[in-house]
Design a protein around this motif. Structure first.
Motif, PDB file in Angstrom:
ATOM      1  N   PHE A 128       0.831  -1.198   0.000  1.00  0.00           N
ATOM      2  CA  PHE A 128       0.000   0.000   0.000  1.00  0.00           C
ATOM      3  C   PHE A 128       0.870   1.253   0.000  1.00  0.00           C
ATOM      4  CE2 PHE A 128      -2.411   3.378   2.099  1.00  0.00           C
ATOM      5  CZ  PHE A 128      -3.571   3.382   1.348  1.00  0.00           C
ATOM      6  N   ALA A 129       1.932   1.244   0.793  1.00  0.00           N
ATOM      7  CA  ALA A 129       2.829   2.398   0.856  1.00  0.00           C
ATOM      8  C   ALA A 129       3.514   2.636  -0.490  1.00  0.00           C
ATOM      9  CB  ALA A 129       3.870   2.196   1.952  1.00  0.00           C
ATOM     10  N   MET A 130       3.864   1.538  -1.186  1.00  0.00           N
ATOM     11  CA  MET A 130       4.490   1.678  -2.491  1.00  0.00           C
ATOM     12  C   MET A 130       3.523   2.287  -3.502  1.00  0.00           C
ATOM     13  SD  MET A 130       7.691   0.751  -2.521  1.00  0.00           S
ATOM     14  CE  MET A 130       8.037   0.324  -4.238  1.00  0.00           C
ATOM     15  N   ILE A 131       2.270   1.877  -3.449  1.00  0.00           N
ATOM     16  CA  ILE A 131       1.260   2.449  -4.345  1.00  0.00           C
ATOM     17  C   ILE A 131       1.027   3.914  -4.012  1.00  0.00           C
ATOM     18  CG2 ILE A 131      -1.197   2.386  -4.952  1.00  0.00           C
ATOM     19  CD1 ILE A 131       0.432   0.174  -6.293  1.00  0.00           C
ATOM     20  N   ASP A 132       0.937   4.208  -2.733  1.00  0.00           N
ATOM     21  CA  ASP A 132       0.688   5.577  -2.285  1.00  0.00           C
ATOM     22  C   ASP A 132       1.848   6.505  -2.672  1.00  0.00           C
ATOM     23  OD1 ASP A 132      -1.428   6.976  -1.095  1.00  0.00           O
ATOM     24  OD2 ASP A 132      -0.374   7.122   0.817  1.00  0.00           O
ATOM     25  N   GLY A 133       3.064   5.957  -2.645  1.00  0.00           N
ATOM     26  CA  GLY A 133       4.241   6.755  -2.977  1.00  0.00           C
ATOM     27  C   GLY A 133       4.739   6.488  -4.386  1.00  0.00           C
ATOM     28  N   TRP A 134       3.831   6.299  -5.322  1.00  0.00           N
ATOM     29  CA  TRP A 134       4.173   5.850  -6.678  1.00  0.00           C
ATOM     30  C   TRP A 134       5.131   6.784  -7.410  1.00  0.00           C
ATOM     31  CZ3 TRP A 134       2.805   8.663 -11.108  1.00  0.00           C
ATOM     32  CH2 TRP A 134       1.955   9.757 -10.896  1.00  0.00           C
ATOM     33  N   SER A 163      -6.091 -11.203  -3.551  1.00  0.00           N
ATOM     34  CA  SER A 163      -5.386 -10.602  -2.420  1.00  0.00           C
ATOM     35  C   SER A 163      -5.463  -9.086  -2.392  1.00  0.00           C
ATOM     36  CB  SER A 163      -3.913 -11.029  -2.430  1.00  0.00           C
ATOM     37  OG  SER A 163      -3.267 -10.617  -3.621  1.00  0.00           O
ATOM     38  N   GLY A 164      -6.033  -8.478  -3.415  1.00  0.00           N
ATOM     39  CA  GLY A 164      -6.163  -7.025  -3.423  1.00  0.00           C
ATOM     40  C   GLY A 164      -5.383  -6.348  -4.533  1.00  0.00           C
ATOM     41  N   LYS A 165      -4.842  -7.118  -5.479  1.00  0.00           N
ATOM     42  CA  LYS A 165      -4.055  -6.525  -6.558  1.00  0.00           C
ATOM     43  C   LYS A 165      -4.911  -5.583  -7.415  1.00  0.00           C
ATOM     44  CE  LYS A 165      -2.680 -10.482  -8.298  1.00  0.00           C
ATOM     45  NZ  LYS A 165      -3.338 -11.405  -7.342  1.00  0.00           N
ATOM     46  N   THR A 166      -6.104  -6.050  -7.776  1.00  0.00           N
ATOM     47  CA  THR A 166      -6.990  -5.210  -8.586  1.00  0.00           C
ATOM     48  C   THR A 166      -7.387  -3.952  -7.833  1.00  0.00           C
ATOM     49  OG1 THR A 166      -7.857  -6.993  -9.967  1.00  0.00           O
ATOM     50  CG2 THR A 166      -9.284  -5.090  -9.636  1.00  0.00           C
ATOM     51  N   HIS A 167      -7.672  -4.099  -6.565  1.00  0.00           N
ATOM     52  CA  HIS A 167      -8.046  -2.935  -5.751  1.00  0.00           C
ATOM     53  C   HIS A 167      -6.911  -1.914  -5.754  1.00  0.00           C
ATOM     54  CE1 HIS A 167     -10.323  -1.521  -1.900  1.00  0.00           C
ATOM     55  NE2 HIS A 167      -9.865  -0.492  -2.609  1.00  0.00           N
ATOM     56  N   LEU A 168      -5.690  -2.372  -5.504  1.00  0.00           N
ATOM     57  CA  LEU A 168      -4.560  -1.441  -5.472  1.00  0.00           C
ATOM     58  C   LEU A 168      -4.283  -0.852  -6.856  1.00  0.00           C
ATOM     59  CD1 LEU A 168      -1.973  -3.005  -2.992  1.00  0.00           C
ATOM     60  CD2 LEU A 168      -3.383  -0.963  -2.699  1.00  0.00           C
ATOM     61  N   ALA A 169      -4.514  -1.630  -7.904  1.00  0.00           N
ATOM     62  CA  ALA A 169      -4.339  -1.090  -9.254  1.00  0.00           C
ATOM     63  C   ALA A 169      -5.293   0.073  -9.495  1.00  0.00           C
ATOM     64  CB  ALA A 169      -4.559  -2.188 -10.295  1.00  0.00           C
ATOM     65  N   HIS A 170      -6.521  -0.060  -9.007  1.00  0.00           N
ATOM     66  CA  HIS A 170      -7.489   1.027  -9.180  1.00  0.00           C
ATOM     67  C   HIS A 170      -7.197   2.194  -8.247  1.00  0.00           C
ATOM     68  CE1 HIS A 170      -9.763  -1.963 -11.500  1.00  0.00           C
ATOM     69  NE2 HIS A 170     -10.392  -0.935 -12.011  1.00  0.00           N
ATOM     70  N   VAL A 171      -6.680   1.912  -7.069  1.00  0.00           N
ATOM     71  CA  VAL A 171      -6.247   3.001  -6.187  1.00  0.00           C
ATOM     72  C   VAL A 171      -5.156   3.807  -6.882  1.00  0.00           C
ATOM     73  CG1 VAL A 171      -5.019   3.536  -4.041  1.00  0.00           C
ATOM     74  CG2 VAL A 171      -6.880   1.859  -4.029  1.00  0.00           C
ATOM     75  N   TRP A 172      -4.187   3.086  -7.466  1.00  0.00           N
ATOM     76  CA  TRP A 172      -3.095   3.765  -8.160  1.00  0.00           C
ATOM     77  C   TRP A 172      -3.595   4.535  -9.375  1.00  0.00           C
ATOM     78  CZ3 TRP A 172      -0.528   2.679 -12.999  1.00  0.00           C
ATOM     79  CH2 TRP A 172       0.588   3.496 -13.205  1.00  0.00           C
ATOM     80  N   ALA A 173      -4.536   3.955 -10.105  1.00  0.00           N
ATOM     81  CA  ALA A 173      -5.088   4.636 -11.276  1.00  0.00           C
ATOM     82  C   ALA A 173      -5.743   5.952 -10.873  1.00  0.00           C
ATOM     83  CB  ALA A 173      -6.086   3.731 -11.986  1.00  0.00           C
TER      84      ALA A 173
END
Length: 226
Positions: free
Chosen positions: A30-36, A52-62
């Motif tokens: 999550f920190a890596m996505i947040d600090g992209w 495991s949440g990969k799609t969720h984090l991909a959309h957060v990053w998008a």
């Protein structure tokens, strides 16, 4: 008060940043996505088990980066220039194993996105060395991409995930249902997703609310506890 019954409504996953459940098993990812904006080479490989949440984090990053999200299997040659004009999240990269043409498309997308000074997020299950990527140039690019992994959840996170999955389907079982499920299902996000889907279907079929007894009946039919 009458008992609440489920309705035949599709489960709509909440994929916003505030909907992501941060726990020790995923806080680094999550920190890596947040600090992209600080990714080395402007790219990141996000791995983890199914669900495991990969799609969720991909959309957060998008949402954070303005990126487009696409499945690796859907990638075509004519899509590459348009996608590379901005940042891109490519999901399920492991699923293009054995598909030489799609691997070529992803290789070109990888190079063009970075050449345009945009960022690239890749997701997949397992380590990239196990993906059977036949295109050596693409395998080399994947091997050189910084990687972060989503780990299996602990009981606290699994409880929260179950609650979210029920909420996505507009179901509100009592706390004893989730406590019971934690003791019975495999410690994985995929198992949580599957049991919620099965309970929703059983609730609709029997016209009964999701309860501990319904969960027990369903799991007893499926096999022994973990």
């Amino acid at each position: 008060m009458a008992e609440q019954l489920g309705f035949d409504l599709p489960g709509v996953a909440a994929l916003g940043r505030d909907d992501f459940l941060v726990a020790p098993s995923n806080e680094i990812a999550f920190a890596m996505i947040d600090g992209w904006q600080t990714w080395p080479g402007r790219k990141l490989l996000l791995t983890g088990p199914e669900g495991s949440g990969k799609t969720h984090l991909a959309h957060v990053w998008a949402a954070l980066s303005g990126a487009k999200v696409i499945s690796a299997c859907d990638l075509t040659a004519d899509m590459v220039p348009g996608l590379a004009a901005g940042s891109v999240a490519v999901e399920d990269t492991d699923r293009i194993a054995g598909n030489a043409q799609t691997q070529q498309h992803l290789f070109h997308l990888h190079n063009l996105v970075l050449a345009e000074s945009n960022s690239l997020l890749l997701t997949g299950t397992g380590l990239p060395q196990t993906w059977d990527i036949g295109l050596a140039d693409l395998a080399s690019r994947l091997g050189g991409t910084p990687m972060v992994a989503l780990e299996p959840p602990d009981d606290a996170l699994l409880s929260a995930v179950l609650a979210k999955l029920f909420a996505d389907r507009q179901l509100m079982p009592k706390p004893d249902v989730i406590a019971y499920l934690i003791r019975r299902i495999d410690r994985s996000f995929a198992a949580a997703r599957d049991v919620v889907c099965a309970l929703d279907a059983a609730s609709l079929a029997r016209k009964k609310p999701v309860s501990r007894s319904l969960a027990a009946d369903l799991l007893d039919k499926e096999g022994p506890a973990r």
